[in-house]
Design a protein around this motif. Structure first.
Motif, PDB file in Angstrom:
ATOM      1  N   GLU A  32       2.701 -10.441  42.276  1.00 37.50           N
ATOM      2  CA  GLU A  32       1.903  -9.483  43.034  1.00 37.50           C
ATOM      3  C   GLU A  32       0.735 -10.179  43.755  1.00 37.50           C
ATOM      4  OE1 GLU A  32      -0.524  -5.284  42.360  1.00 37.50           O
ATOM      5  OE2 GLU A  32       0.509  -6.219  40.679  1.00 37.50           O
ATOM      6  N   ALA A  33       0.073 -11.094  43.066  1.00 39.16           N
ATOM      7  CA  ALA A  33      -1.081 -11.775  43.658  1.00 39.16           C
ATOM      8  C   ALA A  33      -0.669 -12.674  44.816  1.00 39.16           C
ATOM      9  CB  ALA A  33      -1.817 -12.587  42.599  1.00 39.16           C
ATOM     10  N   THR A  36       1.141 -10.160  47.804  1.00 36.98           N
ATOM     11  CA  THR A  36       0.298  -9.169  48.480  1.00 36.98           C
ATOM     12  C   THR A  36      -1.050  -9.752  48.871  1.00 36.98           C
ATOM     13  OG1 THR A  36      -0.676  -8.312  46.428  1.00 36.98           O
ATOM     14  CG2 THR A  36       1.375  -7.280  47.196  1.00 36.98           C
ATOM     15  N   GLY A  37      -1.490 -10.771  48.160  1.00 36.23           N
ATOM     16  CA  GLY A  37      -2.806 -11.347  48.419  1.00 36.23           C
ATOM     17  C   GLY A  37      -3.951 -10.547  47.822  1.00 36.23           C
ATOM     18  N   GLU A  38      -3.619  -9.444  47.168  1.00 30.93           N
ATOM     19  CA  GLU A  38      -4.620  -8.576  46.537  1.00 30.93           C
ATOM     20  C   GLU A  38      -4.809  -9.010  45.079  1.00 30.93           C
ATOM     21  OE1 GLU A  38      -6.422  -6.062  47.818  1.00 30.93           O
ATOM     22  OE2 GLU A  38      -5.592  -6.476  49.818  1.00 30.93           O
ATOM     23  N   GLU A  40      -7.505  -8.800  43.144  1.00 30.88           N
ATOM     24  CA  GLU A  40      -8.201  -7.809  42.320  1.00 30.88           C
ATOM     25  C   GLU A  40      -7.259  -6.713  41.863  1.00 30.88           C
ATOM     26  OE1 GLU A  40     -12.013  -6.404  43.491  1.00 30.88           O
ATOM     27  OE2 GLU A  40     -12.560  -8.326  44.379  1.00 30.88           O
ATOM     28  N   THR A  41      -6.389  -6.244  42.760  1.00 31.50           N
ATOM     29  CA  THR A  41      -5.412  -5.215  42.386  1.00 31.50           C
ATOM     30  C   THR A  41      -4.433  -5.760  41.364  1.00 31.50           C
ATOM     31  OG1 THR A  41      -5.601  -4.305  44.615  1.00 31.50           O
ATOM     32  CG2 THR A  41      -3.724  -3.587  43.305  1.00 31.50           C
ATOM     33  N   ASP A  63     -11.855 -12.731  35.737  1.00 34.18           N
ATOM     34  CA  ASP A  63     -12.056 -12.107  37.049  1.00 34.18           C
ATOM     35  C   ASP A  63     -13.520 -12.236  37.483  1.00 34.18           C
ATOM     36  OD1 ASP A  63     -11.530 -10.649  39.374  1.00 34.18           O
ATOM     37  OD2 ASP A  63     -11.968  -8.739  38.383  1.00 34.18           O
TER      38      ASP A  63
END
Length: 160
Positions: A32-33, A36-38, A40-41, A63
């Protein structure tokens, strides 16, 4: 933390040494990281999937390090010490619970043995003698409350 300053890379490298179900969660975070590049999400989703409060705390600390550009190595070493203390205190609590359960069980067994012994000395039995007056009934109620409390504590220790 010595080879990289990217949190996604650090967590991904740790994922290779984990067992399921943590390995799947970490691999899902990595995918996912990176796709998507997100970050934090992805970290938020990872924290939701983690089964233990201490693991969620570790991810949250990492984090915060990422956001404030802190030294991962120092924070990881501090967390390692914190986790070791947590595990040690958790083991001590388990030993205390086991000891308490054993003590409750021994007290109940000894109580039953004493009642059986005294029952042999009294004509008609201890229960019949105690039911014959108010003080005896109070003693029976007291013993019943103690037994219920002991059983409740025994069950409560299992749930904790």
């Amino acid at each position: 933390s010595k080879t990289s300053d990217d949190l996604v890379d650090i967590i991904s490298k740790c994922g290779n040494y984990l067992e399921e179900p943590l390995k799947f969660s970490v691999l899902q975070f990595q995918w996912e990281a990176t796709h998507t590049g997100e970050i934090e999400t992805a970290l938020s989703h990872l924290k939701e999937q983690l089964p233990h409060r201490k693991l969620r705390e570790i991810i949250q600390n990492l984090d915060m390090c990422r956001r404030h550009e802190a030294n991962y190595e120092e924070v990881i070493n501090d967390m390692r010490v914190s986790v070791q203390h947590y595990i040690k205190s958790h083991e001590e609590c388990n030993n205390i619970r086991k000891s308490a359960k054993a003590n409750i069980l021994v007290m109940m067994i000894v109580g039953i043995i004493i009642i059986r012994l005294v029952n042999g000395f009294v004509d008609g039995g201890v229960f019949k003698l105690l039911c014959s007056n108010v003080i005896g009934i109070i003693i029976i109620i007291y013993i019943a409350v103690l037994c219920v409390a002991g059983i409740w504590q025994f069950i409560k220790l299992d749930r904790d």
